[in-house]
Design a protein around this motif. Structure first.
Motif, mmCIF file in Angstrom:
data_model
loop_
_atom_site.group_PDB
_atom_site.id
_atom_site.type_symbol
_atom_site.label_atom_id
_atom_site.label_comp_id
_atom_site.label_asym_id
_atom_site.label_seq_id
_atom_site.Cartn_x
_atom_site.Cartn_y
_atom_site.Cartn_z
ATOM 1 N N LYS A 74 0.823 -1.210 0.000
ATOM 2 C CA LYS A 74 0.000 0.000 0.000
ATOM 3 C C LYS A 74 0.861 1.265 0.000
ATOM 4 N N LYS A 75 1.982 1.247 0.731
ATOM 5 C CA LYS A 75 2.840 2.429 0.760
ATOM 6 C C LYS A 75 3.410 2.736 -0.621
ATOM 7 N N VAL A 76 3.816 1.682 -1.320
ATOM 8 C CA VAL A 76 4.361 1.880 -2.668
ATOM 9 C C VAL A 76 3.275 2.379 -3.607
ATOM 10 N N LEU A 77 2.076 1.784 -3.510
ATOM 11 C CA LEU A 77 0.972 2.224 -4.362
ATOM 12 C C LEU A 77 0.579 3.667 -4.053
ATOM 13 N N ALA A 78 0.575 4.029 -2.761
ATOM 14 C CA ALA A 78 0.221 5.402 -2.398
ATOM 15 C C ALA A 78 1.240 6.396 -2.960
ATOM 16 N N ALA A 79 2.516 6.036 -2.873
ATOM 17 C CA ALA A 79 3.543 6.928 -3.413
ATOM 18 C C ALA A 79 3.416 7.063 -4.922
ATOM 19 N N LEU A 80 3.112 5.944 -5.621
ATOM 20 C CA LEU A 80 2.958 6.008 -7.076
ATOM 21 C C LEU A 80 1.690 6.762 -7.461
ATOM 22 N N GLU A 81 0.620 6.621 -6.666
ATOM 23 C CA GLU A 81 -0.606 7.365 -6.957
ATOM 24 C C GLU A 81 -0.409 8.863 -6.771
ATOM 25 N N ASP A 82 0.468 9.244 -5.831
ATOM 26 C CA ASP A 82 0.737 10.677 -5.644
ATOM 27 C C ASP A 82 1.365 11.303 -6.888
ATOM 28 N N LEU A 83 2.021 10.480 -7.712
ATOM 29 C CA LEU A 83 2.605 11.014 -8.948
ATOM 30 C C LEU A 83 1.553 11.354 -9.987
ATOM 31 N N THR A 84 0.331 10.801 -9.833
ATOM 32 C CA THR A 84 -0.725 11.024 -10.824
ATOM 33 C C THR A 84 -1.619 12.199 -10.472
ATOM 34 N N THR A 85 -1.578 12.670 -9.225
ATOM 35 C CA THR A 85 -2.480 13.741 -8.800
ATOM 36 C C THR A 85 -1.889 15.092 -9.142
ATOM 37 N N GLU A 86 -2.739 15.995 -9.613
ATOM 38 C CA GLU A 86 -2.291 17.341 -9.952
ATOM 39 C C GLU A 86 -2.185 18.233 -8.725
ATOM 40 N N SER A 87 -2.878 17.873 -7.655
ATOM 41 C CA SER A 87 -2.857 18.697 -6.446
ATOM 42 C C SER A 87 -1.602 18.499 -5.617
ATOM 43 N N GLY A 88 -0.767 17.515 -5.973
ATOM 44 C CA GLY A 88 0.461 17.294 -5.237
ATOM 45 C C GLY A 88 0.384 16.043 -4.390
ATOM 46 N N PRO A 89 1.519 15.557 -3.913
ATOM 47 C CA PRO A 89 1.534 14.329 -3.109
ATOM 48 C C PRO A 89 0.866 14.535 -1.753
ATOM 49 N N ARG A 90 0.265 13.439 -1.261
ATOM 50 C CA ARG A 90 -0.426 13.489 0.024
ATOM 51 C C ARG A 90 0.327 12.751 1.112
ATOM 52 N N SER A 91 1.296 11.930 0.761
ATOM 53 C CA SER A 91 2.061 11.181 1.754
ATOM 54 C C SER A 91 3.524 11.615 1.709
ATOM 55 N N THR A 92 4.201 11.367 2.832
ATOM 56 C CA THR A 92 5.625 11.724 2.889
ATOM 57 C C THR A 92 6.435 10.910 1.892
ATOM 58 N N THR A 93 6.082 9.641 1.755
ATOM 59 C CA THR A 93 6.778 8.796 0.772
ATOM 60 C C THR A 93 6.559 9.322 -0.643
ATOM 61 N N GLY A 94 5.329 9.777 -0.912
ATOM 62 C CA GLY A 94 5.045 10.341 -2.232
ATOM 63 C C GLY A 94 5.853 11.594 -2.507
ATOM 64 N N ILE A 95 6.031 12.428 -1.460
ATOM 65 C CA ILE A 95 6.839 13.639 -1.633
ATOM 66 C C ILE A 95 8.276 13.270 -1.993
ATOM 67 N N VAL A 96 8.833 12.297 -1.267
ATOM 68 C CA VAL A 96 10.216 11.890 -1.525
ATOM 69 C C VAL A 96 10.356 11.315 -2.933
ATOM 70 N N VAL A 97 9.414 10.456 -3.338
ATOM 71 C CA VAL A 97 9.498 9.826 -4.660
ATOM 72 C C VAL A 97 9.348 10.866 -5.767
ATOM 73 N N GLN A 98 8.393 11.781 -5.595
ATOM 74 C CA GLN A 98 8.200 12.809 -6.619
ATOM 75 C C GLN A 98 9.427 13.706 -6.738
ATOM 76 N N LEU A 99 10.005 14.086 -5.604
ATOM 77 C CA LEU A 99 11.205 14.916 -5.634
ATOM 78 C C LEU A 99 12.368 14.168 -6.277
ATOM 79 N N ALA A 100 12.514 12.886 -5.966
ATOM 80 C CA ALA A 100 13.611 12.099 -6.540
ATOM 81 C C ALA A 100 13.461 11.957 -8.051
ATOM 82 N N THR A 101 12.228 11.707 -8.524
ATOM 83 C CA THR A 101 12.025 11.561 -9.973
ATOM 84 C C THR A 101 12.272 12.879 -10.703
ATOM 85 N N LYS A 102 11.871 14.000 -10.099
ATOM 86 C CA LYS A 102 12.126 15.292 -10.742
ATOM 87 C C LYS A 102 13.615 15.600 -10.789
#
Length: 513
Positions: free
Chosen positions: A390-418
């Motif tokens: 679920k944590k991995v899925l939540a982080a990957l789902e945060d990459l699809t939202t236009e409003s920005g990541p909702r979880s701390t893991t999503g923030i880290v993953v989005q920042l790393a990919t950018k």
């Protein structure tokens, strides 16, 4: 009388008359010849008389000419003698005048010598006075002569640097504006002219042939071989007049890879017919699948991600043949995983889900032509299908939202990919190598005289240099920036453009009691 006697009697008078006629004629000719001889003699005597008269006249004329020449020479000698006498008189007068001038010059020389001695005494007096004034000036100013000259030289040099820097700044600004306009026009032309060629390079693969005779064998009778190859691989085979080359065209890099390997094997084997083509393509497809699976396993092991499904490993391996904006997607995913791990460690988070989600963030690129939706949506669907947490899925789902990541893991993953997508060169180098390159940039700046601190920013695209205001004047900033730019261009292993900012700051601190 007989006829003979009669003939003789008639002949005798004729002979007598003929003899008389001949004799008379001979006398006349002799008289005529004598007259001609007499005339010739008279003519010869007249000619000789004329010649003697002419010779006499010529001799007389020459004698007269010689007499005239002698008279002229005598007159010239007399004139020269008179001129020499006049010159002798003038030389005597000039000698007398020269003697008088020599006397006057000698008197003037003696006077100048006396004046020179007087001036020398005055100079010595002035030098002594100058030494006294210089000593007094050094005592009042607190500077020696050398120190004053050095200070004046430094001030003049600083002023020259300031003027040169201002002029250089003006020229650079003007040149940058002109260069910006020219580069924009050139880029527009280049994009317009070569856009088609770039697309062709991305969607085609060339196969080199040992001989042009193989083109006929590849086509086959009535085109059977080439049709069979295109049906088995799903690519278009382009055979034109280009010597030694055929082109494989397809939007799918996987299809082009399989087609290239299969065509290479067929050319090496030499047996090209529909049955052999189908067998070769099937073998190559299995070999490519194994190779891509191995690349996916190696990538997962490299970043320490375990327990991935086999289909996910296949997708990771397929990322190695995908290019987006000139970047290899597998290298980009590995870089994002490393960055996510480092960021999670800095934030005291669990690095495993961050690293795993960052590694899987691009698997949708390898299946985007098989599923509908964006790359991020396909990635989430594939991760959910293959049982990710679920944590991995939540982080990957945060990459699809236009409003920005909702979880701390999503923030880290989005920042790393950018960061992985924006940093120059991050896909092809390890983190340690990147850090070494940035440290080398800072060290280059610190080698310059007067540099106090140097900081590399924006992943090596910008360097900020802080100088000591006591050692580096305002006019030297431009020269320092130019030296750093040249040093970076000559020595640094740089990727892309590096901006150099030189900062000179003066701080004054006072304490109120």
């Amino acid at each position: 009388m007989s006829p003979i006697v009669t003939g003789l009697l008639g002949l005798i008078p004729g002979l007598i008359l003929g003899w008389l006629f001949v004799k008379k004629r001979s006398q006349a000719e002799a008289e005529k010849t004598a007259q001609e001889h007499q005339q010739n003699i008279e003519q010869l005597e007249a000619d000789q008389a004329e010649r003697l008269e002419a010779l006499r006249e010529e001799i007389k004329s020459e004698q007269d000419t010689e007499e005239e020449a002698l008279k002229g020479q005598i007159a010239e000698v007399k004139e020269r003698a008179s001129a020499l006498a006049e010159e002798e008189k003038s030389l005597k007068a000039a000698r007398q005048k020269l003697n008088s001038e020599l006397g006057r010059v000698q008197s003037q020389t003696e006077s100048m010598t006396r004046k020179e001695d007087q001036l020398q005494r005055q100079i010595e007096s002035m030098e002594a006075r100058e030494g006294e004034l210089e000593t007094e000036l050094e005592r009042v100013a607190g500077l020696t002569r050398d120190e004053a000259l050095k200070q004046l030289e430094e001030e003049l040099r600083d002023r020259a640097h300031e003027r040169a820097a201002a002029e250089l700044r003006r020229i650079q600004q003007q040149g940058q504006e002109e260069l910006r306009e020219a580069s924009a026009a050139l880029l527009a032309k280049a994009v317009f002219r070569y856009g088609g060629e770039v697309i062709q390079e991305i969607t085609t693969t060339a196969v080199h042939l040992p001989s042009d005779d193989l083109k006929g064998r590849i086509i086959g009778r009535e085109g059977r071989n080439i049709q069979s190859f295109e049906e088995a691989t799903g690519v278009d085979v382009i055979i034109d007049d280009t010597p030694g080359i055929i082109t494989l065209s397809s939007f799918s890099p996987l299809r082009r890879l399989i087609a290239h390997e299969a065509m290479t094997r067929l050319l090496r084997d030499g047996r090209i017919h529909p049955t052999r083509i189908e067998e070769s393509v099937a073998k190559v497809r299995k070999a490519v699948d194994r190779s891509l699976r191995q690349k996916g396993e190696e990538a997962a092991a490299e970043v320490g991600v375990q327990g991935l499904d086999g289909a996910v490993l296949d997708l990771l391996g397929k990322l190695s043949i995908h290019q987006v904006n000139g970047q290899n997607q597998l290298h980009m995913a590995l870089s994002a995983a490393r960055l996510a791990e480092r960021l999670a460690a800095e934030l005291d988070l669990n690095p495993k889900p961050c690293r795993r989600a960052a590694l899987l963030s691009l698997i949708g690129c390898a299946a985007d032509h098989q599923m509908e939706g964006s790359t991020a949506d396909i990635t989430v669907a594939l991760a959910r299908r293959h049982g990710e947490s679920k944590k991995v899925l939540a982080a990957l789902e945060d990459l699809t939202t236009e409003s920005g990541p909702r979880s701390t893991t999503g923030i880290v993953v989005q920042l790393a990919t950018k960061l992985a997508a924006s940093r120059p060169g991050v896909q092809s180098e390890q983190l340690a190598e990147s850090i070494e390159r940035l440290e080398a940039l800072e060290q280059m700046a610190l080698e310059e005289e007067g540099v106090r601190q140097a900081h590399v920013l924006q992943a090596g695209t910008e360097i900020r240099v802080l100088v000591d205001p006591a050692e580096v004047s305002e006019g030297k900033l431009m020269a320092l920036a130019q030296r750093l730019v040249r040093k970076i261009e000559d020595r640094a292993d740089r990727l892309g453009e590096v901006q150099v900012h030189v900062v000179r700051e003066t701080r004054v601190t006072e304490t109120a009691m």
